[in-house]
Scaffold this active site. Structure first.
Site, short mmCIF file in Angstrom:
data_model
loop_
_atom_site.label_atom_id
_atom_site.label_comp_id
_atom_site.label_asym_id
_atom_site.label_seq_id
_atom_site.Cartn_x
_atom_site.Cartn_y
_atom_site.Cartn_z
N CYS A 117 0.84 -1.21 0.00
CA CYS A 117 0.00 0.00 0.00
C CYS A 117 0.87 1.26 0.00
O CYS A 117 2.07 1.20 0.28
CB CYS A 117 -0.93 0.01 1.20
SG CYS A 117 -0.03 0.18 2.76
N CYS A 132 2.56 1.98 3.29
CA CYS A 132 3.72 1.10 3.52
C CYS A 132 4.90 1.59 2.70
O CYS A 132 6.05 1.56 3.17
CB CYS A 132 3.39 -0.34 3.09
SG CYS A 132 1.87 -0.94 3.80
N ASP A 190 1.67 19.64 -37.57
CA ASP A 190 2.65 19.88 -38.62
C ASP A 190 2.07 19.22 -39.87
O ASP A 190 1.32 18.24 -39.75
CB ASP A 190 3.97 19.20 -38.21
CG ASP A 190 4.99 19.22 -39.33
OD1 ASP A 190 5.17 20.29 -39.92
OD2 ASP A 190 5.59 18.17 -39.60
#
Length: 708
Positions: free
Chosen positions: A19, A22, A400
């Site tokens: 997690c 953690c 372009d």
């Protein structure tokens, strides 16, 4: 010595990182190692960069609280696919559930306060929450208040006031939510793992007269790869023998195989379909296109998106605020209005449980990881959460012309013969002179002549002379011929008005006209045009349909050519006769006018404009390193069709991130309101928290379903 230590940089892969909290704690623990100068932890990619010195044992000790395994980046480890229910922590969760059920059975048969009932619930709490308490109590002694500390206080508090059943339910639901979060994060990370498995790890190569199977790390530049039908390429290189169709879907997202012959570039991770090939290695394994894609996708996931930065900042103040509110709710009513201590402590504990910021903290990274991974699989390289979010807010897209809206290779469109010559003869004379020319229009004439089967043996040019900026002349079959722009023949004083009108008509259609003649007469004209891509008009229409306000073409060509192509593809506006610095200025003024502007180009001559745009999008990134490096987003195939998909994915990601944040905060607020009258129980609080986390993750995983 100190300087060498400072520059020492090691990269590791992580297993078992469960997690975001953690991850933050793991990073903090590593920083405390004396010999470590800096550390960067990429949660989305499960990757760790350590600057300084640390052994794998020291790093694993820093992550022992979460069972994190640390592996060197280049170490090949077959990650075991352990079924969800066979993981040790999930076995504990299942055991906790079994004791929870027995506890409720005992409660209904023997009573809530019976010693056997309390003992069974206590077993459920200890088995399901052992890892949680280990971390939570350690944090408590250091006064570190994260999610696990909050949960530990809440569960111990529940036991103290005799709410054993509630405590057991909270432990089980918390363990379940952790397991589901870890499972969901693994699902999101799979998009990167699948990229890493695309290219083979060994290859058959030939050195001198010897053939050998080598690890990709041991293959050197100029080695010859031997690729059999049905095999994947392990390295980038150039075909030196054979021809075959190659499926490049892994790199460009295009599923239609492309024929590769001698001299063509091929990429690691692509699939050789039917022929045998010999390929000269042109890049080391760490420089291959697929390696660059993996690196950039991983770095993109580590980069904080604006919404993620907001969430991280908010969560920093949010957790202490929740603890303070919980304390006030538990203490003030019993002290000042004669409330029951047990009841108000219970409500304070419910605030702690419901206040866990899990759903909020994970709301953004899981959406970004999923979106960037999905895009990479489709051949779109998004180089960061910020670019993903910006692409969702675009109002104007500038293109372009050459090589982006057009194919970039001019073709002969019209051949008109005047005075008594044949078409093939006119083309033969033109070909003979243009063989000596380097001009792109020359190659179009030569290709056309070859298509028609005209042999240069019949038309030999001598005494070739270039006339700068206007054309060329040479003696062909004993006669002096000129080929060039209308201005060249105007200067030679023989350009009849009737021919001028024909030239203008062709120029209005966006064609470049070259005249062929002697110093006395014009014998014919050849018109050449850069062909518009088949997909261009469809893509422009799609962009307008999904709400892009304006599409602009930027070109160095003349206004007439620009207008003709713009009309053909359905663009809103044309800016012609532009030099590279003019493109840059145009992008600046569009940004001032509309805010969010994208520039789409080939990444080489468009680099300044790509860098100035809100989002720079490069075409055909697979072929050019410049495109990958300059742009914020690279379309790996030379294919504009990926553009509407990219914008829709970005918009969907933006929407999902907003939904996640609003939902996570809204649910917390609702739960906090329900606590005051005592309607919210402890297990409902954890259920709300777990539900929010799960819904946020599942909502983010919807990004995997965004189709082209």
């Amino acid at each position: 010595m100190g300087k060498a230590l400072e520059n020492n940089k090691e990269i590791y892969r992580l297993q078992g990182l469960s997690c975001t909290n953690c991850a933050a704690k793991f990073e903090k623990n590593i920083r405390e190692i004396q010999t470590v100068n800096d550390v960067q932890l990429n949660f989305g990619a499960s990757k760790l960069t350590v600057i300084g010195e640390a052994t794998i044992e020291q790093l694993e000790e820093a992550g022992a609280f979460d069972g994190i395994k640390v592996l060197p980046e280049n170490q090949r480890v077959k990650e075991e696919k352990i079924p969800f229910w066979k993981k040790a922590e999930n076995k504990n969760t299942i055991a906790s559930l079994i004791f929870l059920i027995f506890g409720y059975a005992s409660m209904y048969s023997l009573g809530e306060d019976h010693l056997a009932t309390i003992f069974i619930f206590a077993l459920s709490i200890l088995i399901g929450g052992f890892d949680l308490f280990k971390v939570g109590l350690k944090n408590l002694t250091k006064l570190q208040f994260d999610m696990k500390t909050l949960m530990t206080i809440a569960i111990i508090g529940a036991a103290i006031i005799g709410e054993w059943s509630e405590g057991a339910v909270v432990v089980f639901l918390f363990a379940l939510s952790e397991a589901l979060e870890s499972y969901s994060m693994d699902k999101a990370r799979e998009s990167i793992r699948s990229l890493m498995d695309i290219a083979p790890k060994t290859a058959l190569i030939r050195r001198g007269n010897q053939e050998m199977e080598l690890d990709v790390e041991d293959i050197e530049l100029e080695d010859i790869l031997i690729i059999k039908p049905g095999q994947k390429l392990a390295m980038d290189g150039e075909v030196i023998k054979g021809q075959s169709s190659i499926n490049q879907a892994a790199i460009t997202g295009e599923s239609i195989p492309i024929l590769k012959t001698i001299g063509d570039e091929v990429f690691a991770g692509t699939l050789n379909e039917e022929g045998s090939l010999e390929v000269k290695v042109t890049k080391r394994v760490e420089d291959t296109t697929i390696s660059k894609i993996i690196y950039l996708v991983e770095e993109a996931q580590a980069e904080r998106a604006p919404s993620q930065a907001f969430v991280d900042k908010f969560a920093k103040y949010y957790t202490p605020a929740i603890m303070f509110i919980a304390l006030l709710i538990a203490v003030i009513p019993p002290l000042f209005i004669g409330g029951d201590w047990s009841e108000w402590i219970y409500r304070g504990l419910a605030v702690l449980v419901v206040g866990c910021p899990c759903a909020l903290v994970i709301s953004t990274p899981v959406a970004i990881v999923t979106a960037i991974g999905n895009a990479a699989k489709k051949g779109v390289l998004i180089k960061g959460g910020i670019h993903l979010e910006e692409a969702g807010r675009l109002k104007v897209i500038a293109f372009d012309k050459t090589g982006t809206l057009t194919k970039g290779t001019p073709e002969v469109t019209d051949i008109k013969v005047l005075k008594g010559h044949e078409e093939d003869e006119l083309l033969g004379i033109s070909m003979a002179i243009e063989t000596f020319s380097q001009h792109p229009l020359a190659s179009a004439i030569i290709r056309k002549g070859e298509e028609k089967g005209i042999s240069l043996n019949d038309y030999k040019a001598e005494d070739f002379k270039s006339i700068t900026g206007k054309g060329a002349k040479a003696i062909v079959n004993s006669n002096l011929y000129y080929i060039g722009s209308p201005n060249l023949f105007k200067e030679m004083n023989h350009l009849p008005t009737s021919i001028e009108d024909e030239i203008k008509a062709l120029q209005i259609q966006g064609k470049t006209v070259m005249l062929v003649g002697t110093d006395q007469d014009i014998i014919g004209m050849v018109a050449v045009a850069d062909q518009v891509r088949d997909s261009s008009s469809k893509v422009i229409q799609k962009l307008l349909d999904i709400g892009i306000q304006k599409t602009v073409m930027l070109t160095g060509d003349n206004q007439a050519t620009g207008q003709a192509i713009a009309k053909q593809v359905g663009l809103s506006e044309v800016k012609a006769d532009l030099l590279p610095q003019d493109k840059l200025e145009t992008i600046k003024s569009l940004r001032e006018q509309y805010g969010k502007v994208a520039m789409v180009g080939d990444g080489v001559n468009d680099a300044p404009a790509l860098a100035t745009a809100t989002v720079g999008i490069a075409m055909g990134g697979a072929g050019t390193d410049t495109a990958i490096e300059t742009a914020d987003i690279a379309l790996m195939a030379d294919d504009l069709n990926k553009l509407p998909y990219t914008i829709q994915l970005s918009r969907r990601a933006l929407r999902i991130i907003k939904e996640n944040i609003i939902f996570a905060l809204g649910l917390k607020l609702l739960a906090l309101i329900l606590i005051v009258p005592g309607w919210l129980t402890l297990w409902m609080a954890i259920f709300a928290d777990m539900g929010a986390t799960l819904i946020v993750v599942l909502n983010s995983l919807r990004l995997l379903r965004v189709k082209e």
